[in-house]
Write an enzyme that holds these catalytic residues in place. Structure first.
Site, mmCIF file in Angstrom:
data_model
loop_
_atom_site.group_PDB
_atom_site.id
_atom_site.type_symbol
_atom_site.label_atom_id
_atom_site.label_comp_id
_atom_site.label_asym_id
_atom_site.label_seq_id
_atom_site.Cartn_x
_atom_site.Cartn_y
_atom_site.Cartn_z
ATOM 1 N N GLY A 1 0.797 -1.231 0.000
ATOM 2 C CA GLY A 1 0.000 0.000 0.000
ATOM 3 C C GLY A 1 0.824 1.273 0.000
ATOM 4 O O GLY A 1 0.465 2.262 0.644
ATOM 5 N N CYS B 1 0.599 0.614 -9.594
ATOM 6 C CA CYS B 1 0.527 -0.050 -8.284
ATOM 7 C C CYS B 1 -0.814 -0.762 -8.142
ATOM 8 O O CYS B 1 -1.862 -0.134 -8.268
ATOM 9 C CB CYS B 1 0.676 0.956 -7.151
ATOM 10 S SG CYS B 1 0.419 0.147 -5.553
ATOM 11 N N ILE C 1 7.027 -5.717 -16.109
ATOM 12 C CA ILE C 1 5.759 -5.225 -15.616
ATOM 13 C C ILE C 1 5.785 -5.112 -14.093
ATOM 14 O O ILE C 1 6.678 -5.656 -13.451
ATOM 15 C CB ILE C 1 4.577 -6.175 -16.028
ATOM 16 C CG1 ILE C 1 4.803 -7.562 -15.474
ATOM 17 C CG2 ILE C 1 4.315 -6.132 -17.483
ATOM 18 C CD1 ILE C 1 3.639 -8.551 -15.698
ATOM 19 N N GLY D 1 9.721 -12.023 -12.094
ATOM 20 C CA GLY D 1 10.073 -13.430 -11.951
ATOM 21 C C GLY D 1 11.481 -13.808 -12.309
ATOM 22 O O GLY D 1 11.749 -14.965 -12.603
HETATM 23 O O1 RRO Z 1 3.345 -0.575 -2.289
HETATM 24 C C1 RRO Z 1 2.783 -1.504 -2.889
HETATM 25 O O2 RRO Z 1 1.848 -2.141 -2.393
HETATM 26 C C2 RRO Z 1 3.171 -1.860 -4.259
HETATM 27 C C3 RRO Z 1 3.441 -0.947 -5.254
HETATM 28 BR BR1 RRO Z 1 3.519 0.872 -4.973
HETATM 29 C C4 RRO Z 1 3.706 -1.417 -6.577
HETATM 30 O O3 RRO Z 1 3.932 -0.657 -7.531
HETATM 31 N N1 RRO Z 1 3.665 -2.742 -6.791
HETATM 32 C C5 RRO Z 1 3.410 -3.627 -5.813
HETATM 33 O O4 RRO Z 1 3.373 -4.850 -6.070
HETATM 34 N N2 RRO Z 1 3.156 -3.185 -4.539
#
Ligand code: RRO
Length: 273
Positions: A70, A121, A179, A231
Site C-alpha cells: 500500500g 501499483c 511489468i 520473476g
Molecule cells: O506498495 C505496494 O503495495 C506496491 C506498489 Br507501490 C507497486 O507498484 N507494486 C506492488 O506490487 N506493490
C-alpha cells in the site's frame, strides 16, 4: 562484468534492483548496489508520507509472492533528505495522482540517475493504479516530468497497459519498465474474505515471468528501451527478457532473502557475452 553499450543510462551491468521492499532505505539500496546490481530503484515515493496497508502485507504464494504494502513510504521530502546525493546509480520511483505532483517531486532529489514513474501499483485505489489504464493521463505525467528534469524518465506499466506504454513513449519517456506485480486475490477459507486488509494484492515472482516476457516482447516493438521485470531468479530468465527485446532487467522479490543474487545474475550473464 559487461558494460552496457546502449540505453539511456550507462551502467556497469544490466541487472537492476526493482522497486519494492528493498528500496525503502538508503542503506538497503547501497547494500544491493554493493552486492553487484548495475543500479537500484527505490520503493515508490509519494509527495506525502503514507502508512501503507494494515495487517499482512507480504506472503509467499506457491513459487511466487503476494504483497499488499500500500505504498508505505516516508514521503518525498524525508526520503530525498535521507538519500542525500548518492555516488552510485539510484533510480527514484515516484507514485502520485496528478502530473504536477510527479514533476514537483523530481525537484527534491539530488545526484540521482533517473526517475521511474509508477502508473501501475495494484494495491491502492485511485489514480495511482488507474493512471496506467489511462494512456492520456500517463502521457501528461511524462510530459510534466520531462519538462522539470533533464534526467532519464522511465514508466513502469502493469499487465494490459500497452497503450499507456505507447503514450508514455510518445510523450518522451526514455524507457518502459514492464511489468509491475499482477493484480491478484487470496481469500481466507473460513471467512471467504481477503487475507489482506486492503483486499487488494499483487502477485510477483516466477509465476508472472512469462506474462512479463510477453509484454516486454510487444512493448519493445514500440521503439523505446524496455526494462524487463517479473520473476527473474537466475540468468536464464534475465536472458529471455533480453532475447525478447529488453536492454536491462530488474530483479525484485528474489533479492529479498539474498542480495548477492543480483551480482550472481550479472556475473552469469556476462559469461555468455
Ligand atoms: O506498495 C505496494 O503495495 C506496491 C506498489 Br507501490 C507497486 O507498484 N507494486 C506492488 O506490487 N506493490
Amino acid at each position: 562484468m559487461t558494460a552496457m553499450v546502449a540505453g539511456p543510462l550507462r551502467l556497469r551491468n544490466p541487472i537492476i534492483l526493482a522497486a519494492g521492499l528493498l528500496g525503502d532505505s538508503p542503506e538497503k539500496l547501497r547494500a544491493a548496489y554493493d552486492a553487484g546490481a548495475g543500479a537500484v530503484v527505490t520503493k515508490s515515493i509519494t509527495s506525502e508520507p503514507r502508512e501503507g496497508n494494515t495487517g499482512t502485507t507480504f506472503i509467499r504464494e506457491g513459487e511466487g509472492w503476494l504483497n499488499s504494502v500500500g505504498l508505505k513510504n516516508p514521503g518525498a521530502k524525508a526520503f530525498a533528505s535521507a538519500l542525500g546525493s548518492p555516488d552510485y546509480p539510484v533510480i527514484v520511483s515516484l507514485a502520485g495522482s496528478i502530473p504536477d505532483e510527479f514533476a514537483d517531486m523530481t525537484k527534491l532529489f539530488d545526484g540521482v540517475a533517473a526517475f521511474e514513474i509508477n502508473v501501475s501499483c495494484p494495491n491502492v485505489g485511485g489514480h495511482t493504479h488507474d493512471m496506467g489504464q489511462d494512456p492520456r493521463l500517463t502521457g501528461m505525467v511524462v510530459t510534466a516530468v520531462k519538462e522539470q528534469t533533464p534526467l532519464p524518465v522511465f514508466v513502469k506499466v502493469g499487465i494490459n497497459m500497452r497503450e499507456a506504454a505507447r503514450a508514455a513513449i510518445q510523450a518522451g519517456a526514455d524507457g518502459i519498465v514492464a511489468i509491475n506485480s499482477v493484480p491478484a486475490m487470496k481469500l481466507n477459507m473460513e471467512t471467504g474474505k481477503s487475507i489482506f486488509d486492503a483486499g487488494r494484492c499483487g502477485l510477483s515472482g516466477p509465476p508472472i515471468h512469462t506474462i512479463a516476457l510477453n509484454e516486454v516482447y510487444h512493448i519493445s516493438r514500440y521503439g523505446a528501451p524496455v526494462i524487463g521485470c517479473g520473476g527473474v531468479t537466475d540468468w536464464r530468465a534475465a536472458l529471455s527478457f533480453m532475447q525478447a527485446g529488453a536492454w536491462a532487467v530488474q530483479v525484485g522479490a528474489a533479492a529479498i532473502d539474498d542480495y548477492t543474487i543480483l551480482g550472481r545474475i550479472a556475473g552469469d550473464l556476462s559469461k555468455l557475452a
